[in-house]
Motif scaffolding. Structure first.
Motif, PDB file in Angstrom:
ATOM      1  N   SER A 244       0.741  -1.309   0.015  1.00 41.17           N
ATOM      2  CA  SER A 244      -0.036  -0.096  -0.125  1.00 41.17           C
ATOM      3  C   SER A 244       0.820   1.193  -0.076  1.00 41.17           C
ATOM      4  N   ALA A 245       0.914   1.899  -1.170  1.00 42.95           N
ATOM      5  CA  ALA A 245       1.708   3.149  -1.143  1.00 42.95           C
ATOM      6  C   ALA A 245       1.190   3.931  -0.335  1.00 42.95           C
ATOM      7  N   ALA A 246      -0.072   4.157  -0.002  1.00 46.21           N
ATOM      8  CA  ALA A 246      -0.690   5.292   0.489  1.00 46.21           C
ATOM      9  C   ALA A 246      -0.317   5.121   1.977  1.00 46.21           C
ATOM     10  N   LEU A 247      -0.375   3.729   2.532  1.00 40.18           N
ATOM     11  CA  LEU A 247      -0.055   3.744   3.863  1.00 40.18           C
ATOM     12  C   LEU A 247       1.445   3.984   4.287  1.00 40.18           C
ATOM     13  N   ALA A 248       2.259   3.766   3.150  1.00 36.35           N
ATOM     14  CA  ALA A 248       3.770   4.051   3.359  1.00 36.35           C
ATOM     15  C   ALA A 248       3.932   5.226   3.333  1.00 36.35           C
ATOM     16  N   ILE A 249       3.289   6.035   2.566  1.00 37.79           N
ATOM     17  CA  ILE A 249       3.665   7.723   2.707  1.00 37.79           C
ATOM     18  C   ILE A 249       3.121   8.163   3.826  1.00 37.79           C
ATOM     19  N   LEU A 250       1.925   7.733   4.552  1.00 37.07           N
ATOM     20  CA  LEU A 250       1.383   8.277   5.683  1.00 37.07           C
ATOM     21  C   LEU A 250       2.259   7.890   6.883  1.00 37.07           C
ATOM     22  N   ALA A 251       2.877   6.702   7.095  1.00 32.20           N
ATOM     23  CA  ALA A 251       3.606   6.073   7.947  1.00 32.20           C
ATOM     24  C   ALA A 251       4.873   7.080   7.899  1.00 32.20           C
ATOM     25  N   TYR A 252       5.553   7.223   6.754  1.00 30.67           N
ATOM     26  CA  TYR A 252       6.717   7.929   6.885  1.00 30.67           C
ATOM     27  C   TYR A 252       6.466   9.559   7.175  1.00 30.67           C
ATOM     28  N   SER A 253       5.287  10.091   7.064  1.00 34.01           N
ATOM     29  CA  SER A 253       4.972  11.421   7.266  1.00 34.01           C
ATOM     30  C   SER A 253       4.868  11.448   8.695  1.00 34.01           C
ATOM     31  N   VAL A 254       4.199  10.642   9.353  1.00 38.86           N
ATOM     32  CA  VAL A 254       4.195  10.508  10.770  1.00 38.86           C
ATOM     33  C   VAL A 254       5.386  10.635  11.491  1.00 38.86           C
ATOM     34  N   VAL A 255       6.276   9.762  11.025  1.00 42.58           N
ATOM     35  CA  VAL A 255       7.683   9.540  11.631  1.00 42.58           C
ATOM     36  C   VAL A 255       8.563  10.781  11.450  1.00 42.58           C
ATOM     37  N   VAL A 256       8.534  11.478  10.233  1.00 39.71           N
ATOM     38  CA  VAL A 256       9.110  12.745   9.866  1.00 39.71           C
ATOM     39  C   VAL A 256       8.610  13.915  10.593  1.00 39.71           C
ATOM     40  N   GLY A 257       7.196  13.918  10.580  1.00 40.78           N
ATOM     41  CA  GLY A 257       6.265  14.934  11.350  1.00 40.78           C
ATOM     42  C   GLY A 257       6.817  15.002  13.031  1.00 40.78           C
ATOM     43  N   ASN A 258       7.186  13.944  13.244  1.00 40.90           N
ATOM     44  CA  ASN A 258       7.412  13.795  14.754  1.00 40.90           C
ATOM     45  C   ASN A 258       8.895  13.694  15.060  1.00 40.90           C
ATOM     46  N   ALA A 259       9.730  14.340  14.260  1.00 39.36           N
ATOM     47  CA  ALA A 259      11.109  14.116  14.360  1.00 39.36           C
ATOM     48  C   ALA A 259      11.554  14.860  15.620  1.00 39.36           C
ATOM     49  N   GLY A 260      10.987  15.924  16.246  1.00 38.52           N
ATOM     50  CA  GLY A 260      11.531  16.568  17.296  1.00 38.52           C
ATOM     51  C   GLY A 260      11.057  15.633  18.584  1.00 38.52           C
ATOM     52  N   TRP A 261       9.919  15.066  18.297  1.00 43.59           N
ATOM     53  CA  TRP A 261       9.576  14.470  19.809  1.00 43.59           C
ATOM     54  C   TRP A 261      10.442  13.126  19.911  1.00 43.59           C
ATOM     55  N   ILE A 262      10.545  12.401  18.579  1.00 43.34           N
ATOM     56  CA  ILE A 262      11.605  11.301  18.676  1.00 43.34           C
ATOM     57  C   ILE A 262      12.983  11.470  19.068  1.00 43.34           C
ATOM     58  N   SER A 263      13.561  12.729  18.726  1.00 43.18           N
ATOM     59  CA  SER A 263      14.916  12.942  18.822  1.00 43.18           C
ATOM     60  C   SER A 263      14.947  13.407  20.444  1.00 43.18           C
ATOM     61  N   ARG A 264      13.967  13.969  21.159  1.00 39.79           N
ATOM     62  CA  ARG A 264      13.960  14.290  22.575  1.00 39.79           C
ATOM     63  C   ARG A 264      13.852  12.848  23.399  1.00 39.79           C
ATOM     64  N   LYS A 265      13.094  11.994  22.871  1.00 38.71           N
ATOM     65  CA  LYS A 265      12.731  10.635  23.454  1.00 38.71           C
ATOM     66  C   LYS A 265      14.227   9.949  23.401  1.00 38.71           C
ATOM     67  N   LEU A 266      14.873   9.945  22.352  1.00 38.96           N
ATOM     68  CA  LEU A 266      16.173   9.230  22.122  1.00 38.96           C
ATOM     69  C   LEU A 266      17.400  10.103  22.949  1.00 38.96           C
ATOM     70  N   LYS A 267      16.999  11.208  23.589  1.00 39.74           N
ATOM     71  CA  LYS A 267      17.999  12.088  24.031  1.00 39.74           C
ATOM     72  C   LYS A 267      19.185  12.514  23.277  1.00 39.74           C
ATOM     73  N   LEU A 268      18.834  12.996  22.012  1.00 37.24           N
ATOM     74  CA  LEU A 268      19.869  13.383  21.027  1.00 37.24           C
ATOM     75  C   LEU A 268      20.331  15.030  21.521  1.00 37.24           C
ATOM     76  N   THR A 269      21.562  14.895  21.285  1.00 38.15           N
ATOM     77  CA  THR A 269      22.150  16.303  21.687  1.00 38.15           C
ATOM     78  C   THR A 269      21.473  17.451  20.766  1.00 38.15           C
ATOM     79  N   GLU A 270      21.213  17.097  19.388  1.00 38.51           N
ATOM     80  CA  GLU A 270      20.822  18.163  18.662  1.00 38.51           C
ATOM     81  C   GLU A 270      19.274  17.690  18.097  1.00 38.51           C
ATOM     82  N   PRO A 271      18.456  18.600  18.514  1.00 33.63           N
ATOM     83  CA  PRO A 271      16.791  17.868  17.943  1.00 33.63           C
ATOM     84  C   PRO A 271      16.731  17.936  16.568  1.00 33.63           C
ATOM     85  N   LEU A 272      16.187  17.099  16.099  1.00 30.18           N
ATOM     86  CA  LEU A 272      15.774  16.847  14.577  1.00 30.18           C
ATOM     87  C   LEU A 272      14.432  17.538  14.209  1.00 30.18           C
ATOM     88  N   GLY A 273      14.107  17.669  13.189  1.00 33.07           N
ATOM     89  CA  GLY A 273      12.742  18.437  12.818  1.00 33.07           C
ATOM     90  C   GLY A 273      12.962  18.965  11.183  1.00 33.07           C
TER      91      GLY A 273
END
Length: 417
Positions: A244-273
């Motif tokens: 499902s190309a549509a589901l792939a695009i949506l899953a990718y978008s959710v991950v990239v759209g929450n990059a800042g939250w993910i980087s904080r959870k991973l305790k990265l020194t430089e937040p992503l986004g």
């Protein structure tokens, strides 16, 4: 008027109507897409400045690009924390409204199909029509709720429901279309499982890889062009692999759209986004695509009138199909009467349904040449119902939220009060 001048005047008109529609929307809560569809009716069926047949030839190409942009816009704005808080209620509401809508459309469509009024249609066509029209539109719902400023709980409930049902429509329709047009002997459950699994796997994997690319992208002059190119290639790769190309695009978008939250959870020194330039440019592109697409829907509403009337009937049918979901959502006092009315009125179909309507004919499925007319008429009808019903429901909800004043000679604890 020569073709170049006509094109430029039409282009200016579409953008002006879209911009003015947004300004009117802020004052009246009437969705701006109503005026875009009216614009399409004017340049299409009314004045014949644009021929539906010529638009039909570009529909498959325009539809695929629209789907990619719309899913990225909606998915990148979904917050994982909000999804976690309202996910169970929104998912339940989405499942109920989607299932009821698909069933209602399927059963009603079987009547004219069996009577020969829909030439070449079988139960497969009816089921496909049900999945196309099964869910509300996030691109209509989300900005409307943001402007209306209703309670966060209700807003998140409806926003997530529209996002979930967009996925159900796109993934369900794509999987059924693959199943109905393939020559293989795989079972429906197996085909759906494979489609969902591959889409989710590639989408999450691509999102994780792209997180690593966010930092280098900041040094590139055109980061959005690279991002959009990656999205298109991801869509093609997953589609060619049978997922499902549509589901792939949506899953990718959710991950990239929450990059800042993910980087904080991973305790990265430089937040992503994603950079603001990427978000800003994509927001403008989404506006252009939305303006073109809803104008396209209006321009495609051409005879035969029987198909248009059938689409209008389906649009009104989808309103009572939301009653069970609204009732379940309001159980236990979670929603008052006005809020349940808001849930019921939030039925507009939109870009997902319009895009999906062009896919069966492009895939070579027989008897689907007039399917877009039915779907576009239904989309327009549901948007009109929403334009009328949402302000009324909002007013009733506001009245229900006003506390009843306690008489001066009684205390709040007085049973007679």
């Amino acid at each position: 008027m020569n073709p170049v001048t006509l094109f430029l005047v039409s282009l200016a008109g579409i953008f002006l109507v879209g911009s003015v529609g947004e300004a009117v929307f802020k004052r009246t809560n009437i969705p701006d897409v109503v005026w875009l569809i009216v614009m399409g009716l004017f340049v299409g069926p009314v004045t014949h400045l644009v021929e539906a047949r010529s638009l039909g030839r570009i529909a498959p190409y325009f539809a695929a690009l629209t789907l990619i942009i719309v899913l990225f816009e909606g998915g990148s704005r979904l917050k994982i924390r909000e999804v976690a808080q309202e996910a169970h209620r929104s998912l339940l509401l989405a499942l109920l409204t989607f299932s009821a809508s698909v069933l209602a459309v399927f059963l009603v469509a079987l009547i004219p199909a069996s009577a020969g009024l829909l030439p070449g249609w079988t139960w497969q066509h009816c089921l496909l029509l049900g999945t196309i029209l099964g869910g509300s539109s996030s691109i209509v719902i989300m900005p409307t709720l943001q402007q209306a400023k209703i309670k966060p709980g209700v807003s998140n409930l409806l926003n997530l429901e529209s996002a979930f049902t967009d996925v159900f429509c796109v993934v369900g329709t794509s999987a059924l279309l693959d199943l109905f047009t393939s020559n293989g002997g795989s079972s429906p459950f197996g085909a759906l499982t494979r489609s969902f699994g591959l889409g989710l796997f590639f989408g999450l994997g691509a999102g994780a890889v792209w997180l690593l690319a966010l930092k280098p992208l900041r040094s590139i002059n055109q980061p959005y062009a690279v991002t959009l190119s990656f999205l298109i290639l991801l869509y093609v790769l997953v589609d060619r692999s049978g997922g499902s190309a549509a589901l792939a695009i949506l899953a990718y978008s959710v991950v990239v759209g929450n990059a800042g939250w993910i980087s904080r959870k991973l305790k990265l020194t430089e937040p992503l986004g994603m950079g603001e330039d990427v978000r800003g440019f994509h927001s403008q592109l989404a506006f252009f695509i939305k303006s073109f697409f809803f104008t396209f829907i209006g321009a495609m509403l051409t005879p035969p009138w029987g198909f248009i009337l059938f689409g209008v009937l389906l649009g009104f049918l989808l309103l009572p199909a939301r009653y069970p979901g609204a009732w379940v959502s309001g159980r236990g006092g979670k929603l008052d009467a006005g809020e349940r009315l808001l849930v019921t009125a939030s039925l507009p179909r939109g870009m997902a349904a319009g895009v999906l309507a062009t896919m069966p004919a492009a895939a070579g499925m027989a008897g689907t040449d007039d399917l877009p007319v039915i779907v576009f008429a239904c989309v327009f009808t549901t948007i009109l119902i929403f334009a009328v019903g949402f302000p009324l429901a909002l007013k009733k909800s506001a009245q229900a939220a006003v506390p009843v004043p306690v008489p001066a000679d009684r205390t709040p604890d007085d049973p007679a009060a």
